[in-house]
Design a protein around this motif. Structure first.
Motif, PDB file in Angstrom:
ATOM      1  N   PHE A  87      12.773  -3.081  -0.885  1.00  0.00           N
ATOM      2  CA  PHE A  87      12.019  -1.927  -0.367  1.00  0.00           C
ATOM      3  C   PHE A  87      11.930  -0.887  -1.470  1.00  0.00           C
ATOM      4  N   HIS A  88      11.384   0.300  -1.175  1.00  0.00           N
ATOM      5  CA  HIS A  88      11.204   1.263  -2.266  1.00  0.00           C
ATOM      6  C   HIS A  88      11.804   2.609  -1.903  1.00  0.00           C
ATOM      7  N   TYR A  89      11.091   3.698  -2.152  1.00  0.00           N
ATOM      8  CA  TYR A  89      11.691   5.031  -2.094  1.00  0.00           C
ATOM      9  C   TYR A  89      12.158   5.441  -0.700  1.00  0.00           C
ATOM     10  N   GLN A  90      13.227   6.219  -0.693  1.00  0.00           N
ATOM     11  CA  GLN A  90      13.616   6.969   0.498  1.00  0.00           C
ATOM     12  C   GLN A  90      12.808   8.263   0.470  1.00  0.00           C
ATOM     13  N   VAL A 101       1.853  11.693   1.681  1.00  0.00           N
ATOM     14  CA  VAL A 101       1.013  10.781   0.898  1.00  0.00           C
ATOM     15  C   VAL A 101      -0.085  10.192   1.792  1.00  0.00           C
ATOM     16  N   ARG A 102      -1.097   9.619   1.156  1.00  0.00           N
ATOM     17  CA  ARG A 102      -2.223   9.008   1.869  1.00  0.00           C
ATOM     18  C   ARG A 102      -1.785   7.699   2.527  1.00  0.00           C
ATOM     19  N   PRO A 103      -2.305   7.421   3.723  1.00  0.00           N
ATOM     20  CA  PRO A 103      -1.900   6.174   4.382  1.00  0.00           C
ATOM     21  C   PRO A 103      -2.455   4.915   3.719  1.00  0.00           C
ATOM     22  N   SER A 119       7.129   6.735   7.143  1.00  0.00           N
ATOM     23  CA  SER A 119       6.782   5.412   7.656  1.00  0.00           C
ATOM     24  C   SER A 119       6.785   4.381   6.522  1.00  0.00           C
ATOM     25  N   ALA A 120       6.214   4.735   5.360  1.00  0.00           N
ATOM     26  CA  ALA A 120       6.183   3.805   4.215  1.00  0.00           C
ATOM     27  C   ALA A 120       7.607   3.444   3.798  1.00  0.00           C
ATOM     28  N   LEU A 172       2.911  -3.919   3.598  1.00  0.00           N
ATOM     29  CA  LEU A 172       3.311  -2.901   4.566  1.00  0.00           C
ATOM     30  C   LEU A 172       3.539  -3.616   5.892  1.00  0.00           C
ATOM     31  N   MET A 173       4.808  -3.685   6.285  1.00  0.00           N
ATOM     32  CA  MET A 173       5.183  -4.421   7.495  1.00  0.00           C
ATOM     33  C   MET A 173       4.943  -3.559   8.739  1.00  0.00           C
ATOM     34  N   PRO A 174       4.855  -4.194   9.912  1.00  0.00           N
ATOM     35  CA  PRO A 174       4.584  -3.387  11.117  1.00  0.00           C
ATOM     36  C   PRO A 174       5.720  -2.414  11.444  1.00  0.00           C
ATOM     37  N   ASP A 175       6.960  -2.784  11.141  1.00  0.00           N
ATOM     38  CA  ASP A 175       8.086  -1.891  11.452  1.00  0.00           C
ATOM     39  C   ASP A 175       9.310  -2.261  10.602  1.00  0.00           C
TER      40      ASP A 175
END
Ligand SMILES: Cc1ncc(COP(=O)(O)O)c(C=O)c1O
Length: 382
Positions: free
Chosen positions: A325-328, A107-109, A351-352, A302-305
């Motif tokens: 949180f959302h999708y695996q 996916v797009r960042p 990463s998302a 979107l958190m840093p980590d």
């Protein structure tokens, strides 16, 4: 472990618009509670007239609308379907059910939408469909995707579970692909508990779609008096929504503008309040490109980590607020792994999956409750 306080602000809570029960009573009074009758027709016509859809068919879920798309395209084991790696299971499973090979795209960042720039490297002579998901209600880059699909003779099936009432370059989401699947699950902007719709934007699918939805028969045409008997003519299943649910849905649909205005205001308040805090934390807010009008389905950070996200979710939960949180990543799931993509091959999706967190956003979230979420968020430091 410390005991958690009661949950004051859930992530989602259903909010009635007011007429849902009246319409259910009306459908009972008419004596029509199976599918395809007065309130189903009213709701379907609403979509056709207000959004300019060629044909809208109510279904039992978005998953089932996607399964109908797979049947309509006649997919089988020799076919490939491209789906984003960051999505709900159904975007892929509906096509895997027909034996099609699932090809995961990163996916797009910026928007976490299927990255149209990776498509040329994934298309093969076997590719039959691309299934873009308009994540959070913000459109995919449809111009490039539709042009590429047309050049290769590939069907675009929008998974528009999040995007109803969003727009891309002035056009409603759900009217851009040849087919588009919608969800009216409890978590969606417009709901009837569980439900969905298939929008048919290519007239050549129109007749078969109705047959597939009704057990592979022409029963719907029979009830309209267009054929004098019905029998088994095609593959199909039972994907018709009951009129009881369609009546409920119509009660929500009538209030669509109020719902969208409320959600848009909630989204804007989060966006206006959290920018400086997010920047100081190394987090970021959602991106809505200038040519897209959001459906205001979701507000995420979107958190840093991963560690910061986990601490943030715990911080809110300790204050009676549920953020989730959302999708695996689907290509790394137990079942998704059989399609051969490995860890690291869809890095943005991976990463998302670790870093994204969604704040409460539902039609009944009052400014007072939202202020509590905002204050609690602003109090989070690392
Ligand atoms: C992108 C996406 N597609 C499909 C679905 C499935 O929707 P339904 O529960 O209506 O089958 C969901 C559910 O949330 C979703 O997020």
């Amino acid at each position: 472990m410390n005991e958690l306080p009661p949950l004051e602000i859930p992530f989602n809570r259903f909010t009635p618009m007011g007429r849902e029960l009246d319409y259910i009573r009306e459908t009972m009074g008419i004596g029509q509670i199976a599918g395809g009758q007065t309130f189903s027709q009213r709701s379907q016509r609403w979509f056709e007239q207000n959004l300019g859809v060629e044909r809208a068919l109510l279904t039992t879920s978005c998953t089932h609308a996607l399964e109908m798309a797979a049947l309509l395209l006649g997919l089988g084991p020799n076919d490939e379907v491209i789906v984003p790696a960051y999505t709900f299971v159904s975007t892929a499973s509906a096509f895997a059910l027909r034996g099609a090979r699932i090809v995961f795209a990163d996916v797009r960042p910026d928007t976490f939408n299927l990255d149209e720039s990776v498509l040329p490297s994934l298309i093969t002579p076997r590719t039959k469909a691309i299934v873009p998901v308009h994540y959070a209600g913000v459109a995919c880059e449809m111009t490039a995707m539709l042009e590429l699909a047309k050049r290769h003779g590939i069907t675009v099936v929008e998974d528009n579970a999040h995007g109803l009432f969003g727009k891309y370059r002035g056009r409603w989401l759900g009217t851009l692909g040849q087919l588009a699947a919608h969800s009216f699950h409890e978590t969606k902007n417009i709901t009837c508990g569980e439900g969905g719709a298939l929008f048919i934007n290519d007239a050549s699918f129109r007749e078969r779609a109705e047959i597939i939805r009704d057990k592979g028969t022409k029963r719907a045409r029979y009830f309209r008096g267009q054929v004098d008997k019905y029998t088994w003519v095609d593959l199909g299943s039972s994907y018709v929504m009951s009129d009881v649910l369609a009546a409920f849905l119509f009660g929500q649909l009538e209030g669509w503008l109020t719902i969208q205005e409320k959600r848009g205001a909630i989204w804007a308040r989060y966006n206006d309040s959290l920018g400086a805090w997010a920047a100081a934390l190394g987090a970021r807010l959602p991106v809505v490109p200038a040519h897209c009008e959001s459906a205001w389905h979701m507000f995420y950070l979107l958190m840093p980590d991963l560690a910061t996200r986990t601490a943030f979710i715990e911080h809110l939960r300790a204050r009676g607020i549920l953020a989730v949180f959302h999708y695996q990543p689907l290509h790394l799931s137990d079942y998704g792994r059989r399609y051969g993509r490995k860890a690291g091959e869809c890095p943005v999706a991976e990463s998302a999956s670790d870093r994204l967190v969604r704040l409460p956003l539902f039609n009944g979230l009052t400014p007072g409750l939202q202020a509590k979420v905002i204050d609690a968020t602003l109090a989070f430091r690392r």
